[in-house]
Scaffold this motif. Structure first.
Motif, PDB file in Angstrom:
ATOM      1  N   SER A  51       0.748  -1.343  -0.091  1.00  0.00           N
ATOM      2  CA  SER A  51       0.282   0.354  -0.609  1.00  0.00           C
ATOM      3  C   SER A  51       0.765   1.370  -0.230  1.00  0.00           C
ATOM      4  O   SER A  51       1.371   1.323   0.689  1.00  0.00           O
ATOM      5  CB  SER A  51      -0.712  -0.358   1.025  1.00  0.00           C
ATOM      6  N   LEU A  52       1.197   1.987  -1.250  1.00  0.00           N
ATOM      7  CA  LEU A  52       1.578   3.327  -1.386  1.00  0.00           C
ATOM      8  C   LEU A  52       0.819   4.606  -0.727  1.00  0.00           C
ATOM      9  O   LEU A  52      -0.202   4.615  -0.950  1.00  0.00           O
ATOM     10  CB  LEU A  52       2.202   3.835  -2.469  1.00  0.00           C
ATOM     11  N   ASN A  53       1.054   4.937   0.366  1.00  0.00           N
ATOM     12  CA  ASN A  53       0.832   7.086   0.446  1.00  0.00           C
ATOM     13  C   ASN A  53       0.479   7.565  -0.718  1.00  0.00           C
ATOM     14  O   ASN A  53       1.309   7.467  -1.416  1.00  0.00           O
ATOM     15  CB  ASN A  53       1.372   6.553   1.926  1.00  0.00           C
ATOM     16  N   ALA A  54      -0.589   8.478   0.052  1.00  0.00           N
ATOM     17  CA  ALA A  54      -0.237   9.488  -1.152  1.00  0.00           C
ATOM     18  C   ALA A  54       1.096  10.395  -0.709  1.00  0.00           C
ATOM     19  O   ALA A  54       1.423  10.552   0.171  1.00  0.00           O
ATOM     20  CB  ALA A  54      -1.548  10.089  -0.212  1.00  0.00           C
ATOM     21  N   PRO A  55       1.171  11.309  -1.874  1.00  0.00           N
ATOM     22  CA  PRO A  55       2.479  12.137  -1.832  1.00  0.00           C
ATOM     23  C   PRO A  55       2.430  12.786  -0.061  1.00  0.00           C
ATOM     24  O   PRO A  55       1.044  13.364   0.056  1.00  0.00           O
ATOM     25  CB  PRO A  55       2.167  12.597  -3.297  1.00  0.00           C
ATOM     26  N   ALA A  56       3.276  13.354   0.457  1.00  0.00           N
ATOM     27  CA  ALA A  56       3.721  13.816   1.497  1.00  0.00           C
ATOM     28  C   ALA A  56       3.676  15.727   0.904  1.00  0.00           C
ATOM     29  O   ALA A  56       3.766  15.780  -0.219  1.00  0.00           O
ATOM     30  CB  ALA A  56       5.455  14.010   2.244  1.00  0.00           C
ATOM     31  N   ASP A  57       3.060  16.241   1.302  1.00  0.00           N
ATOM     32  CA  ASP A  57       2.646  17.910   1.374  1.00  0.00           C
ATOM     33  C   ASP A  57       4.083  18.586   1.283  1.00  0.00           C
ATOM     34  O   ASP A  57       5.111  17.835   2.379  1.00  0.00           O
ATOM     35  CB  ASP A  57       1.820  18.376   2.698  1.00  0.00           C
TER      36      ASP A  57
END
Length: 219
Positions: A51-57
């Protein structure tokens, strides 16, 4: 018959090594943007599901850099801009990367990583064991042909940042300040009192994927 068995084992090892290098080299040349989905696909071929997390801010990355008092290596910052860490959704995986907000120095663990490694060394009760972290190259050729082993003091690791926290005797570190022996951005995959050195995050993850596919194909 014994010689035939030996030759067969040798050929099998050579085939696995070629497969490892093919997968690893194919991934390593990709940009970070292209690397992440290609890496995930490769891991799935080896039987893993991630599971890949959404891009970091950008703000989150800046806040972490201010908290740590250092700039993240360019490639690591780019990685978090594409994927804010990942983990296995099917089983425990010693190769996951924590979200950027969870990054911390190895000295901040309790006990510190240097103290954990020092205790392991004492538990060995072996006067011939080097009192430090033995670092070897990720290159099979260099391991065989070149004496590049380095022993880092346990204190040295406390100045590194953990991409994967200490678990089951393993930890993955990234060097954030240039050292005499290794530049910033170098990744160390530590197990026990030894570590494998990788040029950067991509090289480490490419090796993980190649190993995963190689093991998956042999089952």
């Amino acid at each position: 018959m014994a010689i035939f068995g030996f030759l067969r084992a040798l050929l099998d090892a050579a085939w696995k090594l070629r497969k490892f290098r093919k997968v690893s080299d194919k991934l390593r040349i990709l940009s970070v943007q292209s690397f992440i989905p290609a890496w995930q696909t490769s891991m799935c071929h080896g039987g893993g599901v991630f599971s890949l997390n959404a891009p970091a801010d950008v703000d989150d990355i800046s806040k972490v850099e201010n908290r740590l008092g250092c700039q993240l290596a360019g490639e690591l910052k780019e990685f978090y801009g594409v994927c804010n860490g990942f983990k296995s959704t099917t089983s425990d995986c010693s190769n996951y990367i924590v979200p950027v907000r969870e990054l911390q120095y190895a000295s901040q663990y309790e006990p510190s990583l240097s103290n954990q490694l020092e205790q392991k060394w004492k538990d060995l009760n072996d006067v011939n064991a080097p009192r430090g972290l033995l670092v070897i190259s990720d290159s099979f050729v260099k391991i065989i042909t070149v004496d590049e082993d380095t022993v880092l003091s346990f204190h040295d690791v406390d100045n590194m940042i953990a991409l994967h926290p200490p678990e089951d005797g393993k930890v993955v570190l990234i060097i954030v300040h240039d050292m005499a022996c290794y530049p910033a951005g170098t990744v160390l995959e530590v197990e026990g009192l030894s570590a494998t050195r990788f040029e950067n995050v991509r090289t480490w993850l490419a090796s993980v994927a190649a190993t995963n596919e190689m093991l998956g194909s042999s089952t």
